[in-house]
Enzyme design. Structure first.
Site, PDB file in Angstrom:
ATOM      1  N   VAL A  39       0.807  -1.115   0.022  1.00  0.00           N
ATOM      2  CA  VAL A  39       0.049   0.044  -0.054  1.00  0.00           C
ATOM      3  C   VAL A  39       1.031   1.361   0.098  1.00  0.00           C
ATOM      4  O   VAL A  39       0.571   2.347  -0.649  1.00  0.00           O
ATOM      5  CB  VAL A  39      -0.898  -0.085   1.161  1.00  0.00           C
ATOM      6  CG1 VAL A  39      -1.601   1.350   1.425  1.00  0.00           C
ATOM      7  CG2 VAL A  39      -2.020  -1.214   0.881  1.00  0.00           C
ATOM      8  N   PHE A 177      -8.463   1.661  -0.977  1.00  0.00           N
ATOM      9  CA  PHE A 177      -9.169   0.379  -1.609  1.00  0.00           C
ATOM     10  C   PHE A 177      -8.635   0.110  -2.959  1.00  0.00           C
ATOM     11  O   PHE A 177      -8.997  -0.198  -4.095  1.00  0.00           O
ATOM     12  CB  PHE A 177     -10.508   1.050  -2.036  1.00  0.00           C
ATOM     13  CG  PHE A 177     -11.312   1.609  -0.729  1.00  0.00           C
ATOM     14  CD1 PHE A 177     -12.216   0.868  -0.090  1.00  0.00           C
ATOM     15  CD2 PHE A 177     -11.297   3.127  -0.608  1.00  0.00           C
ATOM     16  CE1 PHE A 177     -12.864   1.400   1.067  1.00  0.00           C
ATOM     17  CE2 PHE A 177     -11.941   3.380   0.605  1.00  0.00           C
ATOM     18  CZ  PHE A 177     -12.674   2.698   1.302  1.00  0.00           C
ATOM     19  N   ALA A 277     -18.065 -17.812  -9.146  1.00  0.00           N
ATOM     20  CA  ALA A 277     -17.778 -19.030  -8.289  1.00  0.00           C
ATOM     21  C   ALA A 277     -16.405 -19.482  -8.448  1.00  0.00           C
ATOM     22  O   ALA A 277     -15.727 -19.565  -9.613  1.00  0.00           O
ATOM     23  CB  ALA A 277     -19.062 -19.897  -8.375  1.00  0.00           C
ATOM     24  N   CYS A 285      -6.201  -9.022   2.246  1.00  0.00           N
ATOM     25  CA  CYS A 285      -7.106  -7.928   2.626  1.00  0.00           C
ATOM     26  C   CYS A 285      -8.585  -8.848   3.279  1.00  0.00           C
ATOM     27  O   CYS A 285      -8.931  -8.767   4.430  1.00  0.00           O
ATOM     28  CB  CYS A 285      -7.483  -7.134   1.623  1.00  0.00           C
ATOM     29  SG  CYS A 285      -6.313  -5.951   1.269  1.00  0.00           S
ATOM     30  N   LYS A 288      -8.435 -11.299   6.358  1.00  0.00           N
ATOM     31  CA  LYS A 288      -8.314 -10.519   7.664  1.00  0.00           C
ATOM     32  C   LYS A 288      -9.126  -9.487   8.034  1.00  0.00           C
ATOM     33  O   LYS A 288      -9.400  -9.353   9.307  1.00  0.00           O
ATOM     34  CB  LYS A 288      -6.841  -9.549   7.193  1.00  0.00           C
ATOM     35  CG  LYS A 288      -6.463  -8.632   8.232  1.00  0.00           C
ATOM     36  CD  LYS A 288      -5.142  -8.270   7.948  1.00  0.00           C
ATOM     37  CE  LYS A 288      -4.960  -7.024   6.832  1.00  0.00           C
ATOM     38  NZ  LYS A 288      -5.994  -5.872   7.323  1.00  0.00           N
TER      39      LYS A 288
END
Length: 457
Positions: A39, A177, A277, A285, A288
Site C-alpha cells: 500500500v 481500496f 464462483a 485483505c 483479515k
C-alpha cells in the site's frame, strides 16, 4: 465541516495525471510515507506521479537498498514503470527524522496482520507513535492513516498523540481500496475517496490531494471512515461466499452457476462484480478484514453471524477440491500425482497470503499425494509449500499427472497448449477451480472436466 452525516463531494471530469509535472488544479505537497510495502509504495509512487515530492521510509534496509537502485520489491503491473518515470520526486530512507524533515503530510501504511484471536495487530501502528514521540513532530505534520485499522483506532491514536505531547500533530483517516494486480488504475481512477477527520481543515488538505482525480470524495467522521473499509471488504467477501454456496447447490440440482450468476448480475440492484464462483477468496485483505470485523463486533457484544458463515464457507470451498479429486481418482490419493496450476491468490500479483494453493497443497500432501506446482510469477514458494515440487512451466507441472487443478487464472496458464497438456498427463482430469476455462472446449480436447457449479456441454 459537521460530521453528523457523511457528506459526498461529487466530481465529474477526471484529470489524467501529467507525467512531467503537477496536474491542473493541484499544488505540490511534501509527502512522507511510513511503510514502503504494497500500500505504501503504490500510494507514494502514485502521489509522485501527481506531481508531489514523496519520501518513503521503511525499517527494512534490504527493501530501501532495492528501491534506491530502482528495483521494485513487489510484483504489481505498471508500478516499476511509474516509479522510474517519476524517480526525481521519489526518495527512500530508513531514517524517520529525515522523512519528517522532508514532509508535511505523512501517510501511515504499515501492516496490521491478524492476531490469533482474529483482532488486527496494531503493534506496528503504535510503534510509529512511539517513534514519533521520540523523534518529534510539529504542527505542520498531519498523519494520514492508510493502514486498515479497527473502528476506534483513530480516536485511540488521537488520544495517544495528545498524551505524548503531540497534540499539535493532525490526524486523518483515509482508507485504501486498492486491488492487487490493478492498484495503479485503482489509485488513479478510484470509485471514491473516503476521508474522516477530527478537524475539517486537516481533511481539506487530504481532499486536495485527490481532487485532480475527479472521484467522489466522501467526507465523514474518523470512525465512519474506518468502518467503510471493513464493511466494503466484508460485503465483497459475502458476495463471493454466497455465489460459491449457489454453485454448490447447482452441482446438486444440475444448474449452471455461470448462467445463474449472469442472470443475477444483470439486475442493477445486484451487479455482476464478485459473482464468479470458485474455490474461495484469499490475499492480504478479505480474510483479515472479515475476521477483524467479526472480532470487533464480538468485542462490542454483538455476534456477527453472517460473517461467521462467510468465513466457514470460504474455508470449506477450498477443501471441496479434494472431494472432487477423490470422486474421480478414488478415496485414496496416496501416490497420485496432482498438479497445482497457479500459486498466487489471484492473477497479476505474486502475493501468496491466504492463497488457496496453500490449503490445497497442504491438504493433498497430507493425503499422501505427490504435488507439483507452477506459477509464472511467484518465486520462493518452496518455503511456504514444503514438499511440493516446483516446475518451471505448465507442461512440466502436469507431466504424468493424474489430475491438474487450476488454482490461479493467469493468462499464461489459460493460453497454454491444452492439447499438449492433455497428452502430457497420465489421466486428463482437470478441476477448474476458477471456472476460467470453457467446459465444452475442454471436453472436446478429451479432458475429464469439472468446474465449480458448472454444467459440461
Amino acid at each position: 465541516m459537521s460530521h453528523d452525516d457523511a457528506m459526498t463531494i461529487p466530481s465529474t471530469a477526471v484529470t489524467a495525471p501529467e507525467p512531467a509535472g503537477t496536474p491542473a488544479g493541484s499544488t505540490p505537497e511534501r509527502i512522507g510515507v511510513i511503510g514502503a510495502g504494497y500500500v505504501g509504495l503504490v500510494t507514494g509512487v502514485c502521489l509522485a506521479a501527481l506531481g508531489h515530492t514523496v519520501t518513503l521510509r521503511d525499517i527494512d534496509a534490504a527493501k530501501i537498498d532495492a528501491l534506491h537502485v530502482g528495483r521494485v520489491p513487489i510484483y504489481e503491473p505498471e508500478l516499476d514503470m511509474l516509479m522510474s518515470e517519476h524517480a526525481e520526486r521519489l526518495s527512500y530512507t530508513l531514517d524517520l527524522a529525515e522523512m519528517l524533515e522532508r514532509s508535511d503530510l505523512v501517510f501511515i501504511a504499515v501492516d496490521t496482520p491478524p492476531t490469533y484471536s482474529g483482532d488486527a495487530d496494531l503493534s506496528r501502528v503504535m510503534g510509529v507513535l512511539d517513534e514519533l514521540a521520540a523523534t518529534g513532530a510539529d504542527a505542520r505534520h498531519v498523519l494520514i492513516m492508510k493502514s486498515t485499522v479497527p473502528v476506534g483506532t483513530g480516536e485511540r491514536i488521537r488520544g495517544e498523540l495528545d498524551s505524548r505531547g503531540l497534540g499539535q500533530v493532525g490526524y486523518v483517516s483515509n482508507p485504501e481500496f486498492l486491488k492487487e494486480g490493478a492498484a495503479i488504475p485503482d489509485f488513479m481512477r478510484p470509485d471514491r475517496v473516503v476521508i474522516g477527520d477530527f478537524d475539517p481543515a486537516q481533511g481539506d488538505l487530504v481532499a486536495r490531494l485527490y481532487e485532480p482525480l475527479g472521484a467522489p470524495i466522501v467526507r465523514t467522521s474518523v470512525p465512519s471512515a474506518e468502518m467503510v473499509k471493513y464493511a466494503s471488504n466484508a460485503f465483497l467477501a459475502t458476495k463471493i461466499s454466497f455465489i460459491n454456496e449457489i454453485a454448490n447447490v447447482c452441482e446438486e440440482v444440475g444448474a449452471d452457476v455461470a448462467v445463474v450468476a449472469k442472470g443475477m448480475g444483470l439486475d442493477a440492484r445486484i451487479g455482476p462484480a464478485f459473482l464468479r464462483a470458485g474455490i474461495g477468496f484469499g490475499g492480504s485483505c478479505f480474510p483479515k478484514d472479515v475476521a477483524a470485523l467479526k472480532q470487533l463486533a464480538g468485542n462490542s457484544g454483538y455476534h456477527f453471524q453472517l460473517l461467521t458463515s462467510v468465513i466457514e464457507v470460504n474455508e470449506l470451498q477450498k477443501r471441496r477440491v479434494v472431494g472432487k479429486l477423490k470422486k474421480h481418482l478414488g478415496a485414496n490419493l496416496e501416490g497420485r500425482r496432482i498438479a497445482l496450476l497457479g500459486l498466487a491468490f489471484k492473477p497479476e500479483t505474486n502475493d501468496m497470503r491466504e492463497a488457496s494453493s496453500l490449503v490445497l497443497g497442504g491438504r493433498l500432501l497430507a493425503e499422501g499425494a505427490i504435488v507439483t506446482a507452477y506459477d509464472p510469477v511467484v518465486d520462493g514458494a518452496e518455503d511456504r509449500l514444503r514438499g511440493v515440487e516446483m516446475a518451471d512451466s505448465v507442461e512440466g507441472a502436469v507431466r504424468d499427472a493424474d489430475a491438474a487443478v487450476l488454482v490461479t487464472e493467469w493468462s499464461a496458464i489459460l493460453d497454454a497448449d491444452w492439447r499438449g497438456i492433455h497428452a502430457a498427463m497420465r489421466t486428463p482430469l482437470l478441476i477448474d477451480g476458477r471456472n476460467a476455462l470453457d467446459p465444452g472446449t475442454m471436453g472436446r480436447l478429451g479432458f475429464i472436466y469439472e468446474g465449480v457449479g458448472r454444467v459440461a456441454d
